[in-house]
Design an enzyme around this catalytic site. Structure first.
Site, PDB file in Angstrom:
ATOM      1  N   ASN A  17      39.339  70.024   9.936  1.00 11.31           N
ATOM      2  CA  ASN A  17      40.444  70.444  10.845  1.00 11.31           C
ATOM      3  C   ASN A  17      41.713  69.606  10.891  1.00 11.31           C
ATOM      4  OD1 ASN A  17      39.418  72.792  12.725  1.00 11.31           O
ATOM      5  ND2 ASN A  17      37.494  71.356  12.572  1.00 11.31           N
ATOM      6  N   HIS A 112      35.431  73.323  19.439  1.00 12.80           N
ATOM      7  CA  HIS A 112      33.978  73.247  19.265  1.00 12.80           C
ATOM      8  C   HIS A 112      33.280  74.619  18.950  1.00 12.80           C
ATOM      9  CE1 HIS A 112      30.012  72.220  20.759  1.00 12.80           C
ATOM     10  NE2 HIS A 112      29.706  73.478  21.114  1.00 12.80           N
ATOM     11  N   ASP A 144      38.154  67.959  29.639  1.00 18.24           N
ATOM     12  CA  ASP A 144      37.867  67.409  30.854  1.00 18.24           C
ATOM     13  C   ASP A 144      36.759  66.449  30.951  1.00 18.24           C
ATOM     14  OD1 ASP A 144      35.594  68.910  31.031  1.00 18.24           O
ATOM     15  OD2 ASP A 144      36.223  70.291  32.800  1.00 18.24           O
TER      16      ASP A 144
HETATM   17  C1  GAR Z   1      33.670  71.214  13.160  1.00 16.39           C
HETATM   18  O1  GAR Z   1      33.058  72.446  13.034  1.00 16.39           O
HETATM   19  C2  GAR Z   1      34.218  70.941  14.735  1.00 16.39           C
HETATM   20  O2  GAR Z   1      34.106  72.205  15.559  1.00 16.39           O
HETATM   21  C3  GAR Z   1      32.780  70.361  15.207  1.00 16.39           C
HETATM   22  O3  GAR Z   1      32.627  69.559  14.118  1.00 16.39           O
HETATM   23  C4  GAR Z   1      33.117  69.966  12.704  1.00 16.39           C
HETATM   24  C5  GAR Z   1      33.889  68.854  12.237  1.00 16.39           C
HETATM   25  O4  GAR Z   1      34.436  69.250  10.836  1.00 16.39           O
HETATM   26  N1  GAR Z   1      33.029  69.662  16.600  1.00 16.39           N
HETATM   27  C6  GAR Z   1      31.689  69.639  17.050  1.00 16.39           C
HETATM   28  O5  GAR Z   1      30.894  69.889  17.107  1.00 16.39           O
HETATM   29  C7  GAR Z   1      32.254  68.892  18.546  1.00 16.39           C
HETATM   30  N2  GAR Z   1      31.463  68.922  19.662  1.00 16.39           N
HETATM   31  P1  GAR Z   1      35.719  68.603  10.232  1.00 16.39           P
HETATM   32  O6  GAR Z   1      35.638  67.297  10.288  1.00 16.39           O
HETATM   33  O7  GAR Z   1      35.798  69.109   8.883  1.00 16.39           O
HETATM   34  O8  GAR Z   1      36.934  68.898  11.081  1.00 16.39           O
END
Ligand code: GAR
Length: 208
Positions: A17, A112, A144
């Protein structure tokens, strides 16, 4: 010329991301720059990506702090020092305390991998499969003081197939994450997000 919005990113994992956000800034889709990353995991893939992109990445070891507030205070200091306007959580797997949330109130976003308020917390893709939903997806929201509970900015829907595994669903949701996270940040940078209680209103483009 107006000053560019400065983004600080908190990461714990692969950093795909973060990569999507950096690339969106580079190609001018988002008129901002990622000026600082912070990780709580020195071995995270995101750290390598930062090195390649020339983004300073600070490792803050949460084991050095007796509590979450201590870690967050250190992160706030680094983000302020970097002149951060917007904080993005990009796969940051720690709960924030009010120390960080209040320091950047209304200026912290998270992504998320579920359609919140369904399946907050850990393993949302597995939660979605176990529950048997036909549609899941991802949500970008302001942060939040609760867990994955802040006002929702954008969501993308991903259909669940009968033969989906956690991995296949995760992969298709991730593709959508890489689309809507830059879009949400772009709207913020364009000052087109108005938080009204639980709702986020998307304002029309300024020149229309
Ligand atoms: C992503 O799927 C993100 O939405 C999730 O972790 C992954 C990170 O991937 N985040 C959560 O679950 C937060 N609660 P990345 O490191 O390749 O961006």
């Amino acid at each position: 010329m107006e000053k560019k919005i400065r983004i600080g990113a908190l990461v714990s994992g692969r950093g795909t991301n973060l990569q999507a956000i950096v690339e969106a800034c580079r190609r001018g889709f988002i008129d901002a720059e990622v000026v600082q990353a912070i990780t709580n995991r020195a071995e995270a893939g995101a750290v390598d990506r930062c090195r390649k992109e020339g983004i300073p990445c600070l490792f803050i070891d949460h084991r050095n702090f007796p509590n979450r507030e201590g870690f967050d205070a250190e992160a706030v200091a680094a983000l302020r020092k970097a002149g951060t306007d917007l904080v993005v959580l990009a796969g940051f797997m720690r709960l924030l305390t009010p120390v960080l949330v209040r320091a950047f109130a209304g200026r912290i976003m998270n992504i998320h991998p579920s359609l919140l308020p369904a399946f907050p917390g850990l393993h949302p893709q597995k939660q979605a499969l176990d529950h048997g939903v036909r549609f899941s997806g991802c949500t970008v929201h302001f942060v939040d003081e609760g867990v994955d509970s802040g006002p929702i900015i954008l969501q993308a829907v991903v259909p669940v197939a009968d033969d989906d595994s956690v991995e296949s669903l995760q992969r298709r949701i991730l593709e959508q994450e890489h689309i809507i996270y830059p879009q949400a940040i772009r709207l913020f940078v364009q000052e087109r997000l108005a938080i009204e209680g639980r709702r986020v209103r998307i304002l029309p483009p300024k020149d229309s």
